[in-house]
Write a protein that holds these residues in place. Structure first.
Motif, PDB file in Angstrom:
ATOM      1  N   LEU A  22      -2.585  12.217  -9.043  1.00 62.43           N
ATOM      2  CA  LEU A  22      -3.367  12.916  -8.069  1.00 62.43           C
ATOM      3  C   LEU A  22      -3.741  14.297  -8.522  1.00 62.43           C
ATOM      4  N   GLY A  23      -4.961  14.745  -8.411  1.00 64.45           N
ATOM      5  CA  GLY A  23      -5.414  15.914  -9.249  1.00 64.45           C
ATOM      6  C   GLY A  23      -5.625  16.023 -10.167  1.00 64.45           C
ATOM      7  N   GLN A  24      -5.643  14.620 -11.135  1.00 67.50           N
ATOM      8  CA  GLN A  24      -6.082  14.442 -12.529  1.00 67.50           C
ATOM      9  C   GLN A  24      -7.604  14.163 -12.412  1.00 67.50           C
TER      10      GLN A  24
ATOM     11  N   ARG B 262      -7.347  -8.137  10.173  1.00 65.61           N
ATOM     12  CA  ARG B 262      -6.228  -7.068  10.064  1.00 65.61           C
ATOM     13  C   ARG B 262      -6.403  -5.775   9.266  1.00 65.61           C
ATOM     14  N   THR B 263      -5.911  -4.799   9.385  1.00 71.43           N
ATOM     15  CA  THR B 263      -6.225  -3.435   8.548  1.00 71.43           C
ATOM     16  C   THR B 263      -4.739  -2.944   8.565  1.00 71.43           C
ATOM     17  N   PHE B 264      -4.868  -2.405   7.107  1.00 71.39           N
ATOM     18  CA  PHE B 264      -3.676  -1.857   6.484  1.00 71.39           C
ATOM     19  C   PHE B 264      -4.103  -0.602   5.741  1.00 71.39           C
ATOM     20  N   CYS B 265      -3.466   0.669   6.028  1.00 73.17           N
ATOM     21  CA  CYS B 265      -4.039   1.735   5.366  1.00 73.17           C
ATOM     22  C   CYS B 265      -2.632   2.695   4.964  1.00 73.17           C
ATOM     23  N   ALA B 266      -2.854   3.421   3.843  1.00 74.47           N
ATOM     24  CA  ALA B 266      -1.816   4.388   3.562  1.00 74.47           C
ATOM     25  C   ALA B 266      -2.745   5.619   3.047  1.00 74.47           C
ATOM     26  N   GLY B 267      -1.860   6.838   2.857  1.00 74.80           N
ATOM     27  CA  GLY B 267      -2.385   7.911   2.591  1.00 74.80           C
ATOM     28  C   GLY B 267      -3.140   8.565   3.786  1.00 74.80           C
ATOM     29  N   ASP B 268      -4.198   9.462   3.625  1.00 80.72           N
ATOM     30  CA  ASP B 268      -4.819  10.104   4.540  1.00 80.72           C
ATOM     31  C   ASP B 268      -5.989   9.244   5.080  1.00 80.72           C
TER      32      ASP B 268
ATOM     33  N   LEU C 179       0.796  -1.263  -0.116  1.00 79.02           N
ATOM     34  CA  LEU C 179      -0.154   0.068  -0.178  1.00 79.02           C
ATOM     35  C   LEU C 179       1.118   1.219   0.083  1.00 79.02           C
ATOM     36  N   ASP C 180       1.993   1.232   0.580  1.00 80.11           N
ATOM     37  CA  ASP C 180       2.953   2.640   0.590  1.00 80.11           C
ATOM     38  C   ASP C 180       3.470   2.620  -0.485  1.00 80.11           C
ATOM     39  N   GLU C 181       3.953   1.597  -1.412  1.00 81.42           N
ATOM     40  CA  GLU C 181       4.472   1.869  -2.742  1.00 81.42           C
ATOM     41  C   GLU C 181       3.238   2.261  -3.546  1.00 81.42           C
ATOM     42  N   ILE C 182       2.269   1.484  -3.505  1.00 83.08           N
ATOM     43  CA  ILE C 182       1.171   2.346  -4.393  1.00 83.08           C
ATOM     44  C   ILE C 182       0.853   3.712  -4.111  1.00 83.08           C
ATOM     45  N   THR C 183       0.769   4.012  -3.120  1.00 80.03           N
ATOM     46  CA  THR C 183       0.739   5.606  -2.701  1.00 80.03           C
ATOM     47  C   THR C 183       1.716   6.244  -3.024  1.00 80.03           C
ATOM     48  N   ALA C 184       2.960   5.972  -3.127  1.00 86.07           N
ATOM     49  CA  ALA C 184       4.039   6.727  -3.832  1.00 86.07           C
ATOM     50  C   ALA C 184       3.758   6.671  -5.270  1.00 86.07           C
ATOM     51  N   GLU C 185       3.589   5.579  -6.029  1.00 87.94           N
ATOM     52  CA  GLU C 185       3.530   5.324  -7.397  1.00 87.94           C
ATOM     53  C   GLU C 185       2.242   6.209  -8.095  1.00 87.94           C
TER      54      GLU C 185
END
Ligand code: GLU
Length: 307
Positions: free
Chosen positions: A21-23, A51-57, A10-16
């Protein structure tokens, strides 16, 4: 892939997905949604073993819009079973989510429960069986997501109600074909309140986790849907959950899913997890640009889908 690696993915995806974003365009036909910032992003996974995993806001709540249609259908199936299918079909629509022409052509029986007419008629059915529909829906989300602070954004519900004309036209058309029982405005007010329930991605993934768990809410052990109904609902999500772009989503992501005009998307990987993503910039089909890209990346990186 080991379960602990979900966070890394999820962290990788959020970076990629940052360049996306904004499009896209924030939905502006609902004035209260037009104020959202298109560059927001969050993604969460909730596994069937809790189990929960989250990335971003992760704490940012969005109104879930059409993703609420899945819970409307769930509550209606609990009460009507197969009888519900006399009032709404099971086929992909091939037209816009708010098409009136198709509804006229098909004599007031909406193609499926995820286009607006289909969700509104399902809501009408539910309205006939619940004494306090908004309370019941909100409590369902609170219980399944495990959070009593979940609320309805009344500002969004009122804004939708004020500009309800197209949805009202669909409901009246269905009434003219004897496929609508209650007062149109009452049902629409409930429908818009369902759409205006606010959840963050973690809560959204949790609330719908039963879809990945054969219909069972793993927290309480309660059956939300029978395993047969759960399979049927996931199948409908795969064929019709992403407006008129379900084929493209299925091809790219390989999971059942449901999107909403707030930029929210829920997807289901049976027996493993639910994943929720939100980013308000929409493509021409009304689906989140960054959300779809993120789910496609997830499916590639984990190398699993329903196929
Ligand atoms: N409340 C929205 C409407 O009825 C939901 C649409 C959507 O998310 O697709 O227009």
């Amino acid at each position: 892939m080991a379960i602990s690696d979900y966070q890394q993915v999820l962290d990788e995806i959020t970076a990629e997905i940052q360049p996306l974003l904004g499009q896209g365009k924030v939905a502006d036909y609902i004035p209260a949604l037009a104020k959202e910032d298109a560059s927001q992003f969050s993604i969460a996974i909730h596994t069937v073993d809790g189990r929960t995993f989250c990335a971003g806001d992760c704490s940012k709540r969005f109104t879930i819009q059409s993703v609420s249609k899945v819970m409307t259908l769930t509550l209606a199936l609990q009460r009507y079973g197969d009888e519900l299918w006399q009032r709404v079909g099971k086929e992909p629509s091939g037209t816009a989510f708010n098409s009136l022409t198709q509804l006229e052509f098909e004599k007031g029986i909406p193609r499926n429960p995820f286009i607006n007419a289909g969700a509104i008629v399902t809501c009408d059915a539910l309205y006939s069986r619940l004494s306090a529909p908004m309370h019941s829906m909100l409590e369902t989300f609170r219980q399944l997501a495990g959070n009593k602070t979940i609320v309805i954004d009344k500002r969004v519900a009122s804004s939708e109600y004020e500009f309800r004309h197209r949805n009202a036209a669909m409901a009246h058309l269905m009434k003219s074909f004897n496929n609508f029982d209650n007062e149109v405005d009452d049902v629409l007010w409930a429908y818009f309140n369902f759409c205006a329930i606010e959840l963050n991605c973690v809560e959204l993934a949790k609330a719908y986790n039963f879809l990945a768990n054969k219909g069972i809410d793993h927290t309480s052990g309660k059956e939300v849907l029978t395993s047969l109904q759960n399979k049927q609902l996931n199948s409908l999500l795969f064929t019709s959950g992403l407006y008129d772009a379900a084929g493209d989503f299925g091809y790219r992501v390989g999971m059942p899913g449901k999107s909403g005009v707030s930029g929210t998307i829920l997807a289901v990987l049976p027996n493993k997890f639910t994943v929720a993503v939100c980013s308000p910039g929409l493509n021409s089909f009304g689906n989140s640009v960054a959300g779809i890209a993120a789910l496609e990346l997830l499916s590639k990186k984990l190398d699993f889908s329903i196929f």
